[in-house]
Design a protein around this motif. Structure first.
Motif, mmCIF file in Angstrom:
data_model
loop_
_atom_site.group_PDB
_atom_site.id
_atom_site.type_symbol
_atom_site.label_atom_id
_atom_site.label_comp_id
_atom_site.label_asym_id
_atom_site.label_seq_id
_atom_site.Cartn_x
_atom_site.Cartn_y
_atom_site.Cartn_z
ATOM 1 N N GLU A 358 38.319 32.421 32.199
ATOM 2 C CA GLU A 358 39.107 33.579 31.759
ATOM 3 C C GLU A 358 38.904 33.746 30.261
ATOM 4 N N LEU A 359 38.286 34.853 29.887
ATOM 5 C CA LEU A 359 38.041 35.143 28.474
ATOM 6 C C LEU A 359 39.258 35.842 27.882
ATOM 7 N N MET A 360 39.748 35.326 26.763
ATOM 8 C CA MET A 360 40.765 36.072 26.030
ATOM 9 C C MET A 360 40.174 37.426 25.628
ATOM 10 N N LYS A 400 25.427 32.551 38.489
ATOM 11 C CA LYS A 400 24.388 31.632 38.972
ATOM 12 C C LYS A 400 24.961 30.243 39.261
ATOM 13 N N GLN A 401 25.977 29.881 38.478
ATOM 14 C CA GLN A 401 26.572 28.552 38.627
ATOM 15 C C GLN A 401 27.869 28.603 39.442
ATOM 16 N N ASP A 402 28.053 29.708 40.169
ATOM 17 C CA ASP A 402 29.207 29.880 41.049
ATOM 18 C C ASP A 402 30.522 29.844 40.272
ATOM 19 N N ILE A 403 30.514 30.436 39.084
ATOM 20 C CA ILE A 403 31.703 30.525 38.244
ATOM 21 C C ILE A 403 32.090 31.994 38.113
ATOM 22 N N ALA A 404 33.320 32.312 38.459
ATOM 23 C CA ALA A 404 33.826 33.682 38.328
ATOM 24 C C ALA A 404 34.204 33.954 36.882
ATOM 25 N N VAL A 405 34.201 35.228 36.494
ATOM 26 C CA VAL A 405 34.584 35.633 35.136
ATOM 27 C C VAL A 405 35.764 36.595 35.226
ATOM 28 N N ILE A 406 36.842 36.212 34.566
ATOM 29 C CA ILE A 406 38.072 37.003 34.541
ATOM 30 C C ILE A 406 38.310 37.472 33.114
ATOM 31 N N LEU A 407 38.626 38.742 32.943
ATOM 32 C CA LEU A 407 38.896 39.288 31.614
ATOM 33 C C LEU A 407 40.400 39.425 31.398
ATOM 34 N N ASP A 408 40.851 39.001 30.244
ATOM 35 C CA ASP A 408 42.227 39.239 29.807
ATOM 36 C C ASP A 408 42.253 40.640 29.204
ATOM 37 N N ILE A 409 43.041 41.534 29.783
ATOM 38 C CA ILE A 409 43.060 42.921 29.314
ATOM 39 C C ILE A 409 44.453 43.269 28.790
ATOM 40 N N PHE A 475 29.757 45.380 34.107
ATOM 41 C CA PHE A 475 29.679 43.958 33.757
ATOM 42 C C PHE A 475 29.889 43.017 34.943
ATOM 43 N N LYS A 476 30.136 43.566 36.118
ATOM 44 C CA LYS A 476 30.371 42.747 37.317
ATOM 45 C C LYS A 476 31.501 41.738 37.096
ATOM 46 N N ILE A 477 32.564 42.211 36.452
ATOM 47 C CA ILE A 477 33.735 41.378 36.226
ATOM 48 C C ILE A 477 34.386 41.040 37.565
ATOM 49 N N ASP A 478 34.853 39.797 37.710
ATOM 50 C CA ASP A 478 35.396 39.320 38.979
ATOM 51 C C ASP A 478 36.915 39.397 39.063
ATOM 52 N N GLY A 479 37.565 39.652 37.935
ATOM 53 C CA GLY A 479 39.015 39.709 37.972
ATOM 54 C C GLY A 479 39.588 40.041 36.612
ATOM 55 N N PHE A 480 40.891 40.291 36.606
ATOM 56 C CA PHE A 480 41.576 40.681 35.378
ATOM 57 C C PHE A 480 42.903 39.941 35.264
ATOM 58 N N ARG A 481 43.226 39.565 34.061
ATOM 59 C CA ARG A 481 44.558 39.060 33.752
ATOM 60 C C ARG A 481 45.239 40.114 32.900
#
Length: 772
Positions: A358-360, A400-409, A475-481
């Motif tokens: 989860e990226l701030m 590629k490494q089976d890690i999802a990316v979630i954006l803090d919005i 960006f193929k984002i997988d989720g949002f916080r």
């Protein structure tokens, strides 16, 4: 001849002269001067300021002012306000130069003279001077004379501003939407919505940019058309070079002389004259030279956009209820402080065992140095962290490494640089105006900062739903916080009532969730909510996830204190609560140990890290999604309020950069904590059925379990079982084994053991047994 009449006159004159003399000042060679009354606040010596005359500005602090009885030097932060932008500002906020130093005439009164004329003092050349903006401040910039900026109108008879022509009415071209529309290989149509709450709009709208040499004109290259039915201004630009990057701005105003320059709210890249110059090429190598004719933040577009070839096109979160999210701030995760450097650490994160990052906030924010909760442009990612291609590469490598990316919005609020805020702005109060169709003047809830969006407005909903789809598509984002999701409402509340059930808030958030799922049915949605149980359950029924804060309990146990240390709040059978021991918002457990821990913990790094290992054993073995804050696995012990060097602490440093401590991996006790995380995460990943909603959980982790040892039992429907026992006290404790005695596998040691009905657990220790 002296007559009786003359003698009478002389006699009276001789009597009156001493009387006049006795009434005069003892210092009779100085004439009496009547001093003018200086009013509180800011005043000027001219009733109407003239650009070609000097002007003395005086500030008098009353008892409500931060500068009342201030004894230090006072400076004016001052500039010419032109098209909504401060220009010819002699010094930055934190620069103290003699030119801007105000002269103290008596207590609480300071003045500054602009001479030989206002124009000459600013050295503003041919720029019309119609308004001056000023902030009176203390030497260190922490105190302001007035809460808001103050403006002084100026008459300029020498240079005149651009005179716009009458409105040209024309319908919007078919198929275009608000923002930047690429029509073909040489044509772009720009569309700007402008209709306030009352149905009114600006009196004129133009564009300036590289395509017309930044020239305001009443022609087809600058003047925008008006479509009243659509509520939009628009212009079609032709003959463009598809390979060239163009910068531009909107110029709007009213007949009374109020004008503003705006960037486009849908820009995917902006040019910031104040901050871009400080970004190094290693972080952002696609910067465009700031145009000479621009004022403030400018937008850019390029017809032939750079393409990106994705290696992974169909990534999907397979087990959302078993996610272990690693929350990180790009700025503080590596010394390079950019997204490319995070890519270099993906192998570390993968080996740790997390399956989501989860990226701030990374959408464009004010300045370059921030947590990101001060957004201004939502379709552009902040250049302080990298290029669009770098972000895409990061996400592709994660997948590629089976890690999802979630954006803090951050959809609750925006800064004053957000174009929708600037379009309808109250400069006198430094707030969004009451006719702004996007923003509230003041937030209806008690938690907001900056300028609060009105999420009941269809315009706001439309904008953010479009933004969510953009982030998923581009960006193929997988989720949002969702930051401060509690604030996505127009219901008035206080700190005591904001968490109460709010049906309108549920409807607003559900609407955004539907937009997300329409773009990506598998997207993971997290809410920083902390609201009524009924409301959270209702949102969970729509498969949204809520943050669950257990920081205080785990900090208490980390420090060796039983009070308020129950872990029971961590577990919820329905897997829609993301539990965490630490987050970006919470104080670090290891710091609290070092600062306030029990003596035996405070004075020993080995003991404190062992206590954190015990915490981790009771955290990561509980079913449901979890979140780890960056470097928590290394026992990061610098305060949330630390400065960049780690040498000082203050609330003022809260969002400042923090020490980057990868060298903690070289410390044996910290590496042991890291390995504890890795082993327990491997257990979660290898046996997902033990961490699903169907698992049976027995917890003895309350305050009453402190002295005799805590325990946790997790059983799957297939007969697999995990038992965790822990001792958070200083001395060894005999703990009643909470399951069937006999042969068990000591998971952390990697050996089989015959476990009795009662077993001894050392102080600050834990054991994880499995039957798998």
């Amino acid at each position: 001849m002296i007559t009786k009449k003359n003698l009478y006159f002389l006699w009276n004159l001789m009597i009156l002269i001493p009387l006049f003399s006795s009434c005069s000042s003892s210092n009779n060679d100085e004439p009496y001067v009547v001093k003018p009354i200086i009013k509180n606040g800011i005043s000027t010596d001219l009733e109407v300021a003239d650009a070609d005359k000097p002007l003395t500005i005086t500030f008098k602090a009353d008892q409500t002012s931060q500068l009342y009885n201030y004894t230090g030097d006072v400076y004016a932060h001052i500039g010419i306000v032109n098209e909504g932008t401060w220009e010819y500002v002699p010094a930055a906020w934190d620069q103290n130069i003699e030119k801007c130093k105000m002269v103290k005439s008596q207590d609480n009164i300071w003045s500054l003279t602009l001479s030989s004329s206002i124009r000459n003092w600013f050295n503003s050349g041919v720029t019309p001077v119609n308004k001056i903006g000023i902030v009176v401040r203390s030497q260190d910039g922490t105190k302001k004379g007035l809460t808001n900026e103050y403006f002084i109108n100026v008459t300029d008879s020498k240079y005149k501003s651009f005179v716009p022509a009458a409105i040209k009415n024309a319908p919007l071209p078919t198929g275009v939407i608000e923002g930047i529309n690429i029509v073909d290989n040489s044509t772009v149509t720009l569309v700007l919505y402008d209709k306030d709450k009352n149905g009114n709009h600006k009196d004129f709208a133009h564009v300036v940019g590289d395509f017309n040499n930044w020239t305001l004109a009443n022609d087809s290259k600058s003047q925008m058309n008006r479509d009243e039915n659509a509520g939009c201004w628009w212009i079609t630009l032709t003959g463009l070079d598809s390979q060239k990057e163009y910068a531009f701005q909107y110029y709007l105003g009213t007949k009374d002389g109020n004008t503003v320059r705006l960037a486009d709210a849908y820009s995917e890249k902006i040019l910031d004259p104040d901050n871009d110059k400080y970004i190094n090429d290693a972080t952002y190598n696609q910067n465009k030279t700031y145009p000479e004719g621009a004022k403030g933040i400018a937008s850019t577009f390029k017809i032939n956009k750079e393409s990106f070839t994705w290696s992974v096109n169909n990534f999907k979160i397979n087990n959302p209820d078993k996610l272990v999210i690693y929350e990180l701030n790009i700025r503080d995760f590596t010394t390079a402080r950019n997204i490319s450097a995070v890519i270099d650490k993906l192998s570390y994160l993968k080996s740790l065992g997390i399956n989501a990052i989860e990226l701030m906030p990374v959408q464009e924010f004010d300045g370059n140095n921030s947590w990101g909760y001060n957004p201004c442009f939502y379709f552009a990612l902040d250049k302080a962290y990298g290029t669009k291609a770098m972000f895409r590469t990061f996400i592709d490598e994660c997948h590629k490494q089976d890690i999802a990316v979630i954006l803090d919005i951050v959809y609750n609020h925006a800064t004053g640089n957000m174009p929708f805020a600037k379009l309808y702005w109250d400069s006198n109060n430094n707030l969004t105006a009451d006719n702004n169709p996007y923003f509230n003047v003041t937030a209806p809830h008690p938690y907001s900062v900056f300028h609060d969006f009105n999420h009941d407005s269809p315009l706001v909903r439309k904008f953010f739903k479009r933004n969510l789809k953009f982030l998923i598509d581009e960006f193929k984002i997988d989720g949002f916080r969702f930051d401060l999701s509690k604030g996505l409402t127009q219901t008035a509340s206080t700190t005591e009532t904001a968490q109460n059930y709010d049906a309108s808030r549920v409807n607003i958030i559900s609407d955004y969730n539907s937009a997300i799922k329409a773009a990506n049915p598998n997207a993971f949605v997290i809410l920083e909510h902390f609201c009524d149980t009924k409301e959270e359950n209702e949102l969970a029924s729509l498969k949204m996830h809520m943050w669950r804060n257990t920081n205080n309990a785990f900090c208490q146990s980390a420090m060796g204190y039983s009070e308020n240390s129950s872990f029971e709040w961590l577990y919820q059978k329905d897997p829609y609560w993301v539990g965490y021991m630490e987050s970006h918002d919470e104080e670090r457990m290891a710091y609290k140990q070092k600062k306030w821990g029990a003596t035996y913990i405070k004075n020993s790094l080995d003991v404190s890290m062992n206590q954190l290992c015990a915490n981790t054993a009771f955290f990561l073995t509980v079913p449901g999604p979890k979140m780890i804050w960056e470097f928590g696995e290394l026992g990061y012990d610098y305060s949330i309020n630390s400065n960049e060097s780690g040498t000082s602490e203050s609330e003022n440093y809260r969002t400042d950069p923090k020490p980057v401590k990868w060298d903690y991996l070289d410390v044996t006790s910290r590496k042991n904590l890291h390995d504890t995380y890795a082993k327990l995460l491997k257990l979660r990943n290898d046996y997902p059925e033990l961490f699903s909603a169907s698992a049976i959980v027995e917890m003895h982790v309350g305050v009453s379990d402190w002295n005799n040892g805590r325990s946790l039992v997790i059983k799957s429907t297939f007969g697999k079982e995990i038992v965790v026992v822990g001792n958070f006290t200083e001395n060894s404790v005999n703990i009643t084994f909470p399951s069937v005695s006999g042969e068990w596998y000591n998971y952390m040691k990697g050996v089989n053991e015959n476990v009795p009905s009662t077993l001894s657990v050392p102080g600050n220790g834990y054991i994880v047994y499995t039957r798998l």
